[in-house]
Design a protein around this motif. Sequence first.
Motif, PDB file in Angstrom:
ATOM      1  N   GLU A   1      77.711 -16.880  11.760  1.00 43.89           N
ATOM      2  CA  GLU A   1      78.610 -15.745  11.537  1.00 43.89           C
ATOM      3  C   GLU A   1      78.989 -15.572  10.071  1.00 43.89           C
ATOM      4  O   GLU A   1      78.973 -14.469   9.538  1.00 43.89           O
ATOM      5  N   ASP A   2      79.322 -16.673   9.373  1.00 45.06           N
ATOM      6  CA  ASP A   2      79.726 -16.546   7.968  1.00 45.06           C
ATOM      7  C   ASP A   2      78.571 -16.085   7.090  1.00 45.06           C
ATOM      8  O   ASP A   2      78.768 -15.354   6.129  1.00 45.06           O
ATOM      9  N   LYS A   3      77.335 -16.476   7.420  1.00 39.45           N
ATOM     10  CA  LYS A   3      76.156 -16.033   6.666  1.00 39.45           C
ATOM     11  C   LYS A   3      75.940 -14.535   6.893  1.00 39.45           C
ATOM     12  O   LYS A   3      75.652 -13.793   5.955  1.00 39.45           O
ATOM     13  N   ARG A   4      76.101 -14.079   8.146  1.00 37.66           N
ATOM     14  CA  ARG A   4      75.943 -12.652   8.435  1.00 37.66           C
ATOM     15  C   ARG A   4      77.002 -11.837   7.693  1.00 37.66           C
ATOM     16  O   ARG A   4      76.713 -10.784   7.144  1.00 37.66           O
ATOM     17  N   GLN A   5      78.238 -12.347   7.644  1.00 34.13           N
ATOM     18  CA  GLN A   5      79.310 -11.641   6.939  1.00 34.13           C
ATOM     19  C   GLN A   5      79.019 -11.590   5.448  1.00 34.13           C
ATOM     20  O   GLN A   5      79.214 -10.561   4.799  1.00 34.13           O
ATOM     21  N   LYS A   6      78.519 -12.696   4.898  1.00 35.08           N
ATOM     22  CA  LYS A   6      78.182 -12.742   3.474  1.00 35.08           C
ATOM     23  C   LYS A   6      77.070 -11.734   3.161  1.00 35.08           C
ATOM     24  O   LYS A   6      77.132 -11.015   2.160  1.00 35.08           O
ATOM     25  N   ASP A   7      76.055 -11.653   4.027  1.00 33.46           N
ATOM     26  CA  ASP A   7      74.969 -10.686   3.843  1.00 33.46           C
ATOM     27  C   ASP A   7      75.500  -9.252   3.915  1.00 33.46           C
ATOM     28  O   ASP A   7      75.101  -8.397   3.130  1.00 33.46           O
ATOM     29  N   LEU A   8      76.410  -9.001   4.853  1.00 33.42           N
ATOM     30  CA  LEU A   8      76.985  -7.676   5.003  1.00 33.42           C
ATOM     31  C   LEU A   8      77.804  -7.303   3.764  1.00 33.42           C
ATOM     32  O   LEU A   8      77.696  -6.195   3.244  1.00 33.42           O
ATOM     33  N   ASP A   9      78.598  -8.251   3.270  1.00 26.45           N
ATOM     34  CA  ASP A   9      79.395  -7.991   2.067  1.00 26.45           C
ATOM     35  C   ASP A   9      78.504  -7.708   0.855  1.00 26.45           C
ATOM     36  O   ASP A   9      78.796  -6.818   0.052  1.00 26.45           O
ATOM     37  N   LYS A  10      77.402  -8.465   0.727  1.00 28.66           N
ATOM     38  CA  LYS A  10      76.464  -8.219  -0.380  1.00 28.66           C
ATOM     39  C   LYS A  10      75.847  -6.838  -0.254  1.00 28.66           C
ATOM     40  O   LYS A  10      75.674  -6.130  -1.253  1.00 28.66           O
ATOM     41  N   ALA A  11      75.497  -6.451   0.979  1.00 33.49           N
ATOM     42  CA  ALA A  11      74.862  -5.152   1.196  1.00 33.49           C
ATOM     43  C   ALA A  11      75.810  -4.015   0.837  1.00 33.49           C
ATOM     44  O   ALA A  11      75.418  -3.065   0.155  1.00 33.49           O
ATOM     45  N   THR A  12      77.071  -4.100   1.269  1.00 31.90           N
ATOM     46  CA  THR A  12      78.011  -3.012   0.954  1.00 31.90           C
ATOM     47  C   THR A  12      78.364  -2.994  -0.529  1.00 31.90           C
ATOM     48  O   THR A  12      78.551  -1.921  -1.111  1.00 31.90           O
ATOM     49  N   GLU A  13      78.416  -4.171  -1.154  1.00 32.53           N
ATOM     50  CA  GLU A  13      78.674  -4.217  -2.596  1.00 32.53           C
ATOM     51  C   GLU A  13      77.554  -3.532  -3.360  1.00 32.53           C
ATOM     52  O   GLU A  13      77.786  -2.723  -4.255  1.00 32.53           O
ATOM     53  N   LYS A  14      76.311  -3.839  -2.970  1.00 29.81           N
ATOM     54  CA  LYS A  14      75.158  -3.231  -3.626  1.00 29.81           C
ATOM     55  C   LYS A  14      75.087  -1.732  -3.317  1.00 29.81           C
ATOM     56  O   LYS A  14      74.782  -0.919  -4.186  1.00 29.81           O
TER      57      LYS A  14
ATOM     58  N   SER B   1      84.239  -4.420   5.316  1.00 32.44           N
ATOM     59  CA  SER B   1      83.429  -4.652   4.126  1.00 32.44           C
ATOM     60  C   SER B   1      83.370  -3.389   3.253  1.00 32.44           C
ATOM     61  O   SER B   1      83.512  -3.471   2.026  1.00 32.44           O
ATOM     62  N   VAL B   2      83.196  -2.231   3.869  1.00 37.12           N
ATOM     63  CA  VAL B   2      83.179  -0.965   3.121  1.00 37.12           C
ATOM     64  C   VAL B   2      84.576  -0.689   2.551  1.00 37.12           C
ATOM     65  O   VAL B   2      84.718  -0.277   1.397  1.00 37.12           O
ATOM     66  N   ASP B   3      85.625  -0.940   3.372  1.00 36.85           N
ATOM     67  CA  ASP B   3      87.006  -0.731   2.901  1.00 36.85           C
ATOM     68  C   ASP B   3      87.272  -1.526   1.624  1.00 36.85           C
ATOM     69  O   ASP B   3      87.880  -1.019   0.675  1.00 36.85           O
ATOM     70  N   LYS B   4      86.820  -2.767   1.608  1.00 45.06           N
ATOM     71  CA  LYS B   4      87.036  -3.649   0.440  1.00 45.06           C
ATOM     72  C   LYS B   4      86.383  -3.041  -0.807  1.00 45.06           C
ATOM     73  O   LYS B   4      86.993  -2.998  -1.878  1.00 45.06           O
ATOM     74  N   GLN B   5      85.160  -2.556  -0.664  1.00 45.97           N
ATOM     75  CA  GLN B   5      84.453  -1.965  -1.804  1.00 45.97           C
ATOM     76  C   GLN B   5      85.126  -0.678  -2.276  1.00 45.97           C
ATOM     77  O   GLN B   5      85.277  -0.446  -3.473  1.00 45.97           O
ATOM     78  N   LEU B   6      85.529   0.174  -1.317  1.00 43.87           N
ATOM     79  CA  LEU B   6      86.165   1.439  -1.695  1.00 43.87           C
ATOM     80  C   LEU B   6      87.537   1.207  -2.327  1.00 43.87           C
ATOM     81  O   LEU B   6      87.925   1.922  -3.256  1.00 43.87           O
ATOM     82  N   ALA B   7      88.268   0.186  -1.853  1.00 39.31           N
ATOM     83  CA  ALA B   7      89.563  -0.157  -2.468  1.00 39.31           C
ATOM     84  C   ALA B   7      89.355  -0.570  -3.922  1.00 39.31           C
ATOM     85  O   ALA B   7      90.149  -0.205  -4.796  1.00 39.31           O
ATOM     86  N   SER B   8      88.268  -1.281  -4.196  1.00 42.65           N
ATOM     87  CA  SER B   8      87.986  -1.708  -5.575  1.00 42.65           C
ATOM     88  C   SER B   8      87.631  -0.519  -6.468  1.00 42.65           C
ATOM     89  O   SER B   8      87.688  -0.615  -7.687  1.00 42.65           O
ATOM     90  N   LYS B   9      87.285   0.616  -5.842  1.00 44.04           N
ATOM     91  CA  LYS B   9      86.963   1.838  -6.591  1.00 44.04           C
ATOM     92  C   LYS B   9      88.179   2.768  -6.687  1.00 44.04           C
ATOM     93  O   LYS B   9      88.069   3.884  -7.167  1.00 44.04           O
ATOM     94  N   GLY B  10      89.321   2.309  -6.149  1.00 40.01           N
ATOM     95  CA  GLY B  10      90.544   3.088  -6.252  1.00 40.01           C
ATOM     96  C   GLY B  10      90.795   4.044  -5.098  1.00 40.01           C
ATOM     97  O   GLY B  10      91.723   4.852  -5.163  1.00 40.01           O
ATOM     98  N   LEU B  11      89.996   3.979  -4.039  1.00 37.54           N
ATOM     99  CA  LEU B  11      90.231   4.843  -2.884  1.00 37.54           C
ATOM    100  C   LEU B  11      91.128   4.144  -1.875  1.00 37.54           C
ATOM    101  O   LEU B  11      91.058   2.926  -1.707  1.00 37.54           O
ATOM    102  N   THR B  12      91.953   4.920  -1.188  1.00 37.24           N
ATOM    103  CA  THR B  12      92.901   4.396  -0.214  1.00 37.24           C
ATOM    104  C   THR B  12      92.542   4.890   1.175  1.00 37.24           C
ATOM    105  O   THR B  12      92.369   6.100   1.382  1.00 37.24           O
TER     106      THR B  12
ATOM    107  N   LEU C   1      77.547   0.353  -2.687  1.00 40.99           N
ATOM    108  CA  LEU C   1      78.591   1.139  -3.350  1.00 40.99           C
ATOM    109  C   LEU C   1      78.753   0.786  -4.830  1.00 40.99           C
ATOM    110  O   LEU C   1      79.715   1.225  -5.464  1.00 40.99           O
ATOM    111  N   LYS C   2      77.805   0.025  -5.361  1.00 42.66           N
ATOM    112  CA  LYS C   2      77.886  -0.413  -6.760  1.00 42.66           C
ATOM    113  C   LYS C   2      78.053   0.764  -7.725  1.00 42.66           C
ATOM    114  O   LYS C   2      78.861   0.710  -8.645  1.00 42.66           O
TER     115      LYS C   2
END
Length: 171
Positions: free
Chosen positions: A148-161, A59-70, A163-164
Amino acid sequence: KAGLGTFFAVLACSLALAQDVTTNSMPGTDFGKYHTYKWVTIEGAEYPNQILDAQIKASVDKQLASKGLTKTDVDNADLHIGYQTSVSQSKEWNAYGTGGLRWGGGMGTATESTINTGTLVVDMYDPATKKLVWQGRATKTLDPGAKEDKRQKDLDKATEKLLKNFPPKQG
């Protein structure tokens, strides 16, 4: 009296659904120089099981990739990133009454429930200076019965917020 009880119930529900996020960064840091990062283990930190560990990192990797980090596994990465988690518990009492109109009338019951609050802290270190340059903290009430999918969705929202506003604006 029933109106006040309803107010507190609504307030408790809105707080339970809220997600608290705070970030802080080292003043004067040039975040434009960071292009790669490597995951590191923070000594003494608490970590979840391997499944949740992989989900948090993805989840963090996805957010950082969207910010241009590898992401890289080489030691000379521009940033070292680590995280830690914790879960705290608190008790909540819910009181219900049948409310008679006269003083002391009616019957009431109270039930106790446990509230689990999870915290995810992400730290970013500059390996050249060995200093913490950014930290983010997300805290959210956890639903132990969530699928599980709800927990993943919550985690993705948390990391998006979380690293916003990364990288932070310097000025």
